[in-house]
Design an enzyme around this catalytic site. Structure first.
Site, PDB file in Angstrom:
ATOM      1  CG  ASP A 167     -51.429  68.862 -43.011  1.00 49.37           C
ATOM      2  OD1 ASP A 167     -52.270  69.707 -43.402  1.00 49.37           O
ATOM      3  OD2 ASP A 167     -50.279  68.798 -43.474  1.00 49.37           O
ATOM      4  NE  ARG A 207     -50.743  72.060 -44.462  1.00 46.80           N
ATOM      5  CZ  ARG A 207     -49.421  72.112 -44.430  1.00 46.80           C
ATOM      6  NH1 ARG A 207     -48.803  73.231 -44.763  1.00 46.80           N
ATOM      7  NH2 ARG A 207     -48.719  71.053 -44.071  1.00 46.80           N
TER       8      ARG A 207
END
Length: 215
Positions: free
Chosen positions: A139, A141
């Protein structure tokens, strides 16, 4: 699930700047579409605002861009359903914000890499294994822009539509006063059940409705 231990961080001047503010009627209801630019980022961003959001505890969805789910209706994920459900929930609440974060495709790895990861998942890997097999983060983000947009909009406190505890933690780190996490559960299907179970078991997403799904 209520989380009243939020502590607002120090005030920060947003780096994002508004580029446009216009009415946007949708199938869920009427919104203001507010465009943003950040000189340090490639992507333009947008917030959809319904009603008065500068007082009280505001219902907010921070939605990561998902072309395959949001636009093409892919059933591999629940993103498109969550997007529609969030807009309806905001209108039903009378006020709220949906921050649509571009550049978050595939949890931040990009569209082409995401499609390669989908191919690996069809070959038997789960979503975490596929990203790692490609040499990419699980991830990638970042939620700084979402926090800056919420501050620019004057949102004092957030009730966050999310199943992701990491998103909650990230927004708090950026100084957002988050008072409640509100579940946003989509009905699983044959295509996304394994994906959802991986999100619950390996990424700590709150998905209690999966307990009722056989197999």
């Amino acid at each position: 699930m209520t989380e009243h231990d939020a502590v607002a961080g120090p005030a920060r001047r947003p780096a994002v700047r508004r580029t446009v503010d216009t009415r946007m009627p949708t199938s869920a209801g009427d919104f203001r579409a507010i465009g943003y630019r950040d000189p340090t980022e490639v992507h333009e961003q947008v917030a959809l605002v319904h009603g008065e959001v500068t007082a009280g505890e505001v219902l907010v969805r921070v939605h990561s861009e998902c072309l395959t789910g949001d636009v093409f209706g892919s059933t591999h994920c629940e993103c498109g359903e969550q997007l529609s459900a969030a807009l309806r929930a905001i209108v039903a609440a009378g006020a709220g914000v949906l921050v649509y974060l571009r550049g978050h495709e595939g949890r931040g790895i990009g569209l082409s890499a995401k499609l390669k990861a989908l191919r690996l998942q069809d070959e038997g890997m789960d979503t975490v294994e596929a990203n790692l097999a490609l040499g990419l983060p699980v991830d990638a983000r970042d939620y700084r822009l979402a926090a800056e947009i919420l501050r620019d909009l004057g949102v004092p406190a957030v009730r966050l539509l999310s199943n992701n505890p990491r998103k909650v933690a990230a927004l708090r780190r950026y100084g957002i006063r988050l008072v409640e996490r509100v579940g946003l559960l989509a009905e699983p299907n044959e295509e996304n059940l394994r994906y959802l179970r991986t999100k619950r078991e390996r990424l700590d997403h709150y998905l209690p409705h999966l307990d009722d799904v056989p197999g």
